[in-house]
Scaffold this motif. Structure first.
Motif, mmCIF file in Angstrom:
data_model
loop_
_atom_site.group_PDB
_atom_site.id
_atom_site.type_symbol
_atom_site.label_atom_id
_atom_site.label_comp_id
_atom_site.label_asym_id
_atom_site.label_seq_id
_atom_site.Cartn_x
_atom_site.Cartn_y
_atom_site.Cartn_z
ATOM 1 N N HIS A 183 22.215 -22.331 57.590
ATOM 2 C CA HIS A 183 21.366 -23.515 57.764
ATOM 3 C C HIS A 183 19.946 -23.237 57.273
ATOM 4 N N LEU A 184 19.391 -22.104 57.673
ATOM 5 C CA LEU A 184 18.024 -21.763 57.268
ATOM 6 C C LEU A 184 17.945 -21.550 55.761
ATOM 7 N N GLY A 185 19.009 -21.030 55.162
ATOM 8 C CA GLY A 185 19.038 -20.881 53.709
ATOM 9 C C GLY A 185 18.971 -22.229 53.004
ATOM 10 N N ASP A 186 19.691 -23.215 53.532
ATOM 11 C CA ASP A 186 19.634 -24.566 52.966
ATOM 12 C C ASP A 186 18.226 -25.136 53.052
ATOM 13 N N VAL A 187 17.588 -24.938 54.207
ATOM 14 C CA VAL A 187 16.248 -25.480 54.406
ATOM 15 C C VAL A 187 15.244 -24.778 53.502
ATOM 16 N N ARG A 188 15.371 -23.465 53.350
ATOM 17 C CA ARG A 188 14.481 -22.731 52.442
ATOM 18 C C ARG A 188 14.567 -23.294 51.024
ATOM 19 N N LEU A 189 15.786 -23.584 50.578
ATOM 20 C CA LEU A 189 15.983 -24.131 49.238
ATOM 21 C C LEU A 189 15.225 -25.445 49.068
ATOM 22 N N LEU A 190 15.304 -26.311 50.066
ATOM 23 C CA LEU A 190 14.611 -27.596 50.013
ATOM 24 C C LEU A 190 13.097 -27.405 50.051
ATOM 25 N N LEU A 191 12.621 -26.530 50.916
ATOM 26 C CA LEU A 191 11.177 -26.304 51.029
ATOM 27 C C LEU A 191 10.602 -25.722 49.736
ATOM 28 N N ARG A 192 11.315 -24.796 49.139
ATOM 29 C CA ARG A 192 10.812 -24.194 47.905
ATOM 30 C C ARG A 192 10.773 -25.198 46.761
ATOM 31 N N ARG A 193 11.749 -26.113 46.747
ATOM 32 C CA ARG A 193 11.726 -27.145 45.710
ATOM 33 C C ARG A 193 10.530 -28.085 45.916
ATOM 34 N N LEU A 194 10.225 -28.416 47.156
ATOM 35 C CA LEU A 194 9.052 -29.251 47.425
ATOM 36 C C LEU A 194 7.782 -28.543 46.973
ATOM 37 N N GLN A 195 7.711 -27.242 47.173
ATOM 38 C CA GLN A 195 6.560 -26.477 46.689
ATOM 39 C C GLN A 195 6.493 -26.493 45.169
ATOM 40 N N GLN A 196 7.638 -26.364 44.504
ATOM 41 C CA GLN A 196 7.672 -26.408 43.045
ATOM 42 C C GLN A 196 7.174 -27.751 42.512
ATOM 43 N N LEU A 197 7.446 -28.817 43.258
ATOM 44 C CA LEU A 197 7.010 -30.147 42.842
ATOM 45 C C LEU A 197 5.503 -30.334 43.014
ATOM 46 N N GLY A 198 4.860 -29.428 43.735
ATOM 47 C CA GLY A 198 3.414 -29.502 43.897
ATOM 48 C C GLY A 198 2.930 -29.683 45.316
ATOM 49 N N ALA A 199 3.844 -29.802 46.272
ATOM 50 C CA ALA A 199 3.427 -30.023 47.658
ATOM 51 C C ALA A 199 2.703 -28.793 48.197
ATOM 52 N N GLY A 200 1.580 -29.027 48.872
ATOM 53 C CA GLY A 200 0.836 -27.946 49.490
ATOM 54 C C GLY A 200 1.028 -27.878 50.983
ATOM 55 N N ARG A 201 1.734 -28.857 51.528
ATOM 56 C CA ARG A 201 2.004 -28.896 52.964
ATOM 57 C C ARG A 201 3.230 -29.762 53.201
ATOM 58 N N CYS A 202 3.917 -29.480 54.296
ATOM 59 C CA CYS A 202 5.161 -30.200 54.584
ATOM 60 C C CYS A 202 5.335 -30.324 56.091
ATOM 61 N N ALA A 203 5.687 -31.503 56.526
ATOM 62 C CA ALA A 203 5.996 -31.759 57.928
ATOM 63 C C ALA A 203 7.505 -31.869 58.096
ATOM 64 N N LEU A 204 8.061 -31.062 58.993
ATOM 65 C CA LEU A 204 9.478 -31.178 59.315
ATOM 66 C C LEU A 204 9.674 -32.264 60.357
ATOM 67 N N MET A 205 10.701 -33.078 60.172
ATOM 68 C CA MET A 205 10.988 -34.188 61.068
ATOM 69 C C MET A 205 12.476 -34.216 61.396
ATOM 70 N N GLY A 206 12.832 -34.901 62.469
ATOM 71 C CA GLY A 206 14.229 -35.041 62.843
ATOM 72 C C GLY A 206 14.602 -34.103 63.971
ATOM 73 N N GLY A 207 15.831 -34.257 64.448
ATOM 74 C CA GLY A 207 16.285 -33.553 65.632
ATOM 75 C C GLY A 207 16.347 -32.037 65.497
ATOM 76 N N LEU A 208 16.501 -31.517 64.275
ATOM 77 C CA LEU A 208 16.566 -30.067 64.074
ATOM 78 C C LEU A 208 15.224 -29.475 63.666
ATOM 79 N N ALA A 209 14.191 -30.294 63.582
ATOM 80 C CA ALA A 209 12.908 -29.837 63.051
ATOM 81 C C ALA A 209 12.283 -28.730 63.896
ATOM 82 N N ALA A 210 12.238 -28.906 65.210
ATOM 83 C CA ALA A 210 11.531 -27.948 66.064
ATOM 84 C C ALA A 210 12.188 -26.573 66.015
#
Length: 296
Positions: free
Chosen positions: A228-255
Protein backbone atom coordinates in the motif's frame (compact mmCIF):
# COMPACT_ATOMS: atom_id res chain seq x y z
CA UNK A 1 -26.20 47.23 -6.30
CA UNK A 2 -27.71 44.14 -4.68
CA UNK A 3 -25.59 42.04 -2.37
CA UNK A 4 -23.92 38.96 -3.84
CA UNK A 5 -23.59 35.52 -2.30
CA UNK A 6 -21.54 32.45 -3.13
CA UNK A 7 -22.76 28.93 -2.54
CA UNK A 8 -20.36 26.03 -2.27
CA UNK A 9 -21.78 22.57 -3.03
CA UNK A 10 -20.04 19.28 -2.22
CA UNK A 11 -21.98 16.49 -3.90
CA UNK A 12 -21.58 12.80 -3.13
CA UNK A 13 -23.55 9.66 -3.75
CA UNK A 14 -25.35 9.72 -0.40
CA UNK A 15 -25.94 13.43 0.09
CA UNK A 16 -24.84 16.89 -0.95
CA UNK A 17 -23.75 19.61 1.44
CA UNK A 18 -24.13 23.30 0.75
CA UNK A 19 -22.58 26.31 2.47
CA UNK A 20 -23.59 29.90 1.74
CA UNK A 21 -21.05 32.73 1.99
CA UNK A 22 -21.74 36.46 1.83
CA UNK A 23 -19.59 39.00 -0.06
CA UNK A 24 -17.29 39.25 2.96
CA UNK A 25 -16.65 35.49 2.83
CA UNK A 26 -18.57 35.05 6.07
CA UNK A 27 -20.59 31.85 6.39
CA UNK A 28 -24.33 32.56 6.27
CA UNK A 29 -25.34 28.95 6.89
CA UNK A 30 -25.05 25.30 5.88
CA UNK A 31 -27.46 22.51 5.04
CA UNK A 32 -27.51 18.92 3.82
CA UNK A 33 -29.88 17.39 1.29
CA UNK A 34 -30.20 14.25 -0.84
CA UNK A 35 -27.78 12.60 -3.25
CA UNK A 36 -25.46 14.75 -5.32
CA UNK A 37 -24.67 12.03 -7.85
CA UNK A 38 -25.26 13.55 -11.28
CA UNK A 39 -25.72 10.08 -12.75
CA UNK A 40 -29.06 9.94 -10.94
CA UNK A 41 -30.26 12.85 -13.05
CA UNK A 42 -29.58 16.58 -13.12
CA UNK A 43 -33.21 17.37 -12.21
CA UNK A 44 -32.94 15.41 -8.98
CA UNK A 45 -29.57 16.86 -8.02
CA UNK A 46 -30.68 20.45 -8.60
CA UNK A 47 -33.85 19.78 -6.61
CA UNK A 48 -31.69 18.72 -3.67
CA UNK A 49 -29.39 21.73 -4.02
CA UNK A 50 -32.31 24.16 -4.25
CA UNK A 51 -34.02 22.59 -1.24
CA UNK A 52 -30.87 22.91 0.85
CA UNK A 53 -30.23 26.46 -0.40
CA UNK A 54 -33.73 27.59 0.49
CA UNK A 55 -33.31 26.12 3.96
CA UNK A 56 -30.14 28.19 4.43
CA UNK A 57 -31.55 31.49 3.23
CA UNK A 58 -34.79 31.08 5.19
CA UNK A 59 -32.87 30.18 8.34
CA UNK A 60 -30.85 33.38 7.87
CA UNK A 61 -34.05 35.44 7.54
CA UNK A 62 -33.50 36.13 3.85
CA UNK A 63 -36.24 36.03 1.19
CA UNK A 64 -36.43 33.14 -1.26
CA UNK A 65 -35.51 35.39 -4.20
CA UNK A 66 -32.04 35.78 -2.65
CA UNK A 67 -31.15 32.75 -4.78
CA UNK A 68 -31.06 35.08 -7.79
CA UNK A 69 -28.06 36.79 -6.16
CA UNK A 70 -26.23 33.53 -5.53
CA UNK A 71 -23.38 32.23 -7.69
CA UNK A 72 -22.94 28.49 -7.19
CA UNK A 73 -19.77 26.44 -7.32
CA UNK A 74 -20.54 22.73 -7.60
CA UNK A 75 -17.98 20.06 -6.74
CA UNK A 76 -19.73 16.87 -7.77
CA UNK A 77 -18.63 13.25 -7.97
CA UNK A 78 -18.42 12.12 -11.60
CA UNK A 79 -18.75 15.64 -13.01
CA UNK A 80 -16.07 15.03 -15.67
CA UNK A 81 -18.56 13.35 -18.01
CA UNK A 82 -19.34 15.66 -20.99
CA UNK A 83 -23.03 14.71 -21.09
CA UNK A 84 -23.56 15.67 -17.47
CA UNK A 85 -21.62 18.90 -17.93
CA UNK A 86 -23.88 19.82 -20.84
CA UNK A 87 -27.01 19.00 -18.85
CA UNK A 88 -25.89 21.18 -15.95
CA UNK A 89 -25.02 24.05 -18.32
CA UNK A 90 -28.45 23.84 -19.97
CA UNK A 91 -30.47 23.50 -16.76
CA UNK A 92 -32.91 26.31 -15.91
CA UNK A 93 -32.02 27.11 -12.30
CA UNK A 94 -32.90 30.03 -10.00
CA UNK A 95 -29.29 31.04 -9.29
CA UNK A 96 -27.21 33.91 -10.65
CA UNK A 97 -24.64 31.52 -12.15
CA UNK A 98 -23.39 27.94 -11.80
CA UNK A 99 -19.85 26.57 -12.21
CA UNK A 100 -19.08 22.85 -12.17
CA UNK A 101 -16.01 20.76 -11.36
CA UNK A 102 -15.54 17.41 -9.68
CA UNK A 103 -15.46 17.13 -5.90
CA UNK A 104 -11.74 16.32 -6.13
CA UNK A 105 -11.08 19.64 -7.89
CA UNK A 106 -12.94 21.66 -5.28
CA UNK A 107 -11.19 19.73 -2.51
CA UNK A 108 -7.86 20.72 -4.09
CA UNK A 109 -8.91 24.38 -4.32
CA UNK A 110 -10.04 24.36 -0.71
CA UNK A 111 -6.93 22.61 0.58
CA UNK A 112 -4.73 25.53 -0.47
CA UNK A 113 -7.28 28.36 -0.62
CA UNK A 114 -7.01 28.53 -4.40
CA UNK A 115 -3.20 28.62 -4.45
CA UNK A 116 -0.93 25.97 -6.05
CA UNK A 117 -0.81 22.61 -4.33
CA UNK A 118 -1.72 18.95 -4.67
CA UNK A 119 -4.05 16.54 -2.96
CA UNK A 120 -4.00 12.77 -2.83
CA UNK A 121 -7.33 11.21 -1.94
CA UNK A 122 -6.99 7.83 -0.22
CA UNK A 123 -10.51 6.64 0.46
CA UNK A 124 -12.61 3.90 -1.07
CA UNK A 125 -10.86 4.91 -4.28
CA UNK A 126 -7.79 7.04 -4.88
CA UNK A 127 -6.91 10.02 -7.04
CA UNK A 128 -4.11 12.59 -7.18
CA UNK A 129 -4.65 16.16 -8.32
CA UNK A 130 -2.23 19.09 -8.68
CA UNK A 131 -3.33 22.69 -9.26
CA UNK A 132 -0.47 24.83 -10.57
CA UNK A 133 -2.37 28.10 -10.22
CA UNK A 134 -3.92 27.91 -13.70
CA UNK A 135 -4.44 24.28 -14.64
CA UNK A 136 -5.25 21.00 -12.93
CA UNK A 137 -3.18 17.85 -13.50
CA UNK A 138 -4.80 14.55 -12.53
CA UNK A 139 -3.24 11.15 -11.91
CA UNK A 140 -4.88 7.81 -11.16
CA UNK A 141 -8.49 7.55 -10.19
CA UNK A 142 -9.57 5.51 -13.20
CA UNK A 143 -11.68 3.28 -10.98
CA UNK A 144 -11.44 0.06 -9.03
CA UNK A 145 -10.20 -2.58 -9.77
CA UNK A 146 -8.22 -1.37 -12.82
CA UNK A 147 -6.73 1.61 -10.98
CA UNK A 148 -6.93 3.25 -7.51
CA UNK A 149 -3.66 2.02 -6.03
CA UNK A 150 -3.32 3.12 -2.42
CA UNK A 151 -7.08 3.00 -1.88
CA UNK A 152 -9.10 1.14 0.70
CA UNK A 153 -10.76 -0.95 -2.00
CA UNK A 154 -7.41 -2.07 -3.39
CA UNK A 155 -6.14 -2.92 0.09
CA UNK A 156 -9.26 -5.02 0.71
CA UNK A 157 -8.92 -6.81 -2.64
CA UNK A 158 -5.32 -7.73 -1.96
CA UNK A 159 -6.25 -8.99 1.48
CA UNK A 160 -8.75 -11.39 -0.07
CA UNK A 161 -6.29 -12.53 -2.74
CA UNK A 162 -3.51 -13.25 -0.25
CA UNK A 163 -5.90 -15.01 2.14
CA UNK A 164 -7.03 -17.34 -0.63
CA UNK A 165 -3.40 -18.10 -1.48
CA UNK A 166 -2.85 -18.94 2.19
CA UNK A 167 -5.88 -21.22 2.19
CA UNK A 168 -4.43 -23.09 -0.79
CA UNK A 169 -1.03 -23.43 0.87
CA UNK A 170 0.83 -20.96 -1.37
CA UNK A 171 1.33 -18.38 1.38
CA UNK A 172 1.70 -18.79 5.15
CA UNK A 173 -1.57 -18.77 7.07
CA UNK A 174 -1.75 -15.88 9.53
CA UNK A 175 -4.31 -14.68 12.03
CA UNK A 176 -5.35 -12.01 9.53
CA UNK A 177 -5.90 -14.47 6.65
CA UNK A 178 -8.01 -16.67 8.91
CA UNK A 179 -10.02 -13.74 10.19
CA UNK A 180 -10.72 -12.54 6.66
CA UNK A 181 -12.11 -15.90 5.56
CA UNK A 182 -14.21 -16.16 8.72
CA UNK A 183 -15.69 -12.73 8.04
CA UNK A 184 -16.65 -13.73 4.49
CA UNK A 185 -18.23 -17.00 5.59
CA UNK A 186 -15.40 -19.36 6.43
CA UNK A 187 -14.51 -20.85 3.03
CA UNK A 188 -13.36 -19.60 -0.40
CA UNK A 189 -16.74 -20.54 -1.91
CA UNK A 190 -18.28 -18.01 0.48
CA UNK A 191 -15.76 -15.43 -0.70
CA UNK A 192 -16.84 -16.06 -4.29
CA UNK A 193 -20.50 -15.55 -3.37
CA UNK A 194 -19.53 -12.35 -1.53
CA UNK A 195 -17.56 -11.14 -4.56
CA UNK A 196 -20.57 -11.55 -6.84
CA UNK A 197 -22.47 -8.93 -4.82
CA UNK A 198 -19.64 -6.71 -3.55
CA UNK A 199 -19.16 -3.05 -4.39
CA UNK A 200 -15.90 -1.08 -4.06
CA UNK A 201 -17.02 0.20 -0.64
CA UNK A 202 -17.36 -3.41 0.55
CA UNK A 203 -13.75 -4.11 -0.38
CA UNK A 204 -12.69 -0.86 1.29
CA UNK A 205 -14.46 -1.86 4.51
CA UNK A 206 -11.97 -4.74 4.84
CA UNK A 207 -9.01 -2.34 5.01
CA UNK A 208 -9.58 -1.79 8.73
CA UNK A 209 -8.77 -5.50 9.33
CA UNK A 210 -5.37 -4.94 7.75
CA UNK A 211 -4.48 -1.94 9.89
CA UNK A 212 -5.65 -3.66 13.08
CA UNK A 213 -3.50 -6.69 12.30
CA UNK A 214 -0.58 -4.49 11.28
CA UNK A 215 -0.49 -3.02 14.79
CA UNK A 216 -0.12 -6.53 16.25
CA UNK A 217 2.72 -7.50 13.91
CA UNK A 218 0.82 -9.87 11.60
CA UNK A 219 3.12 -10.88 8.73
CA UNK A 220 0.42 -10.68 6.05
CA UNK A 221 -0.70 -7.26 7.25
CA UNK A 222 2.91 -6.10 7.13
CA UNK A 223 3.24 -7.18 3.48
CA UNK A 224 -0.05 -5.54 2.53
CA UNK A 225 0.78 -2.24 4.22
CA UNK A 226 4.22 -2.25 2.58
CA UNK A 227 2.57 -2.70 -0.82
CA UNK A 228 0.00 0.00 0.00
CA UNK A 229 2.74 2.46 0.95
CA UNK A 230 4.58 1.63 -2.28
CA UNK A 231 1.48 2.58 -4.28
CA UNK A 232 1.17 5.85 -2.39
CA UNK A 233 4.86 6.67 -2.86
CA UNK A 234 4.43 6.22 -6.62
CA UNK A 235 1.54 8.70 -6.66
CA UNK A 236 3.32 11.23 -4.45
CA UNK A 237 6.48 11.15 -6.54
CA UNK A 238 4.48 11.70 -9.72
CA UNK A 239 2.81 14.74 -8.14
CA UNK A 240 6.28 16.06 -7.30
CA UNK A 241 7.41 15.47 -10.89
CA UNK A 242 4.44 17.52 -12.09
CA UNK A 243 5.70 20.44 -10.01
CA UNK A 244 3.79 20.16 -6.74
CA UNK A 245 5.68 21.52 -3.75
CA UNK A 246 3.15 20.39 -1.17
CA UNK A 247 0.42 17.79 -0.91
CA UNK A 248 -2.49 17.20 1.44
CA UNK A 249 -3.59 13.62 2.01
CA UNK A 250 -7.36 13.16 2.27
CA UNK A 251 -9.78 10.30 2.80
CA UNK A 252 -10.20 7.51 5.30
CA UNK A 253 -6.66 6.11 4.91
CA UNK A 254 -4.93 9.51 4.98
CA UNK A 255 -4.03 9.68 8.68
CA UNK A 256 -2.55 6.18 8.96
CA UNK A 257 -0.69 6.50 5.66
CA UNK A 258 0.70 9.94 6.47
CA UNK A 259 2.03 8.64 9.78
CA UNK A 260 4.03 6.00 7.88
CA UNK A 261 5.41 8.39 5.25
CA UNK A 262 5.83 11.71 7.08
CA UNK A 263 9.55 11.23 7.75
CA UNK A 264 10.27 10.22 4.14
CA UNK A 265 8.33 13.05 2.50
CA UNK A 266 9.12 15.71 5.10
CA UNK A 267 7.48 19.07 4.44
CA UNK A 268 5.79 17.85 1.23
CA UNK A 269 2.88 16.40 3.24
CA UNK A 270 0.79 19.15 4.82
CA UNK A 271 -2.64 19.57 6.37
CA UNK A 272 -5.41 21.06 4.19
CA UNK A 273 -6.20 24.69 4.97
CA UNK A 274 -9.89 24.50 4.10
CA UNK A 275 -12.44 21.95 2.89
CA UNK A 276 -14.14 21.18 -0.42
CA UNK A 277 -17.05 23.51 0.34
CA UNK A 278 -14.64 26.42 0.64
CA UNK A 279 -13.04 25.32 -2.62
CA UNK A 280 -16.45 25.25 -4.28
CA UNK A 281 -17.06 28.80 -3.03
CA UNK A 282 -13.77 29.89 -4.64
CA UNK A 283 -14.91 28.26 -7.88
CA UNK A 284 -18.14 30.26 -7.75
CA UNK A 285 -16.39 33.51 -6.76
CA UNK A 286 -13.29 33.42 -8.96
CA UNK A 287 -14.48 31.30 -11.87
CA UNK A 288 -11.44 29.01 -11.98
CA UNK A 289 -11.23 27.92 -15.59
CA UNK A 290 -11.08 24.23 -16.46
CA UNK A 291 -12.45 22.35 -19.43
CA UNK A 292 -15.37 20.93 -17.46
CA UNK A 293 -13.12 18.89 -15.22
CA UNK A 294 -11.52 17.02 -18.10
CA UNK A 295 -7.91 15.92 -17.69
CA UNK A 296 -5.22 18.31 -18.89
Amino acid sequence: MSKQYWLGVDGGGTHCRVRLYDDQQQVVGEAVSGSGNLRLGVDQVFAHIITASLHVVRSAGLPDDTLAQVSVGMGMAGACQPQQQAEVAAYSHPFRAVSLLTDAHTACLGAFCGQPGAILILGTGSCGLYFDGQHFHSIGGWGFPISDGGSGAMLGLRLIQQSLLAFDGMQPVTELSQRLLEQLGGHPVDAVAWMDQAKPRDYAALASLVWQAYETGDALADRLVTQHLGDVRLLLRRLQQLGAGRCALMGGLAARTSAQLSAEFGHFLVDPQQDALYGAMLLARDGVELQGGLRT
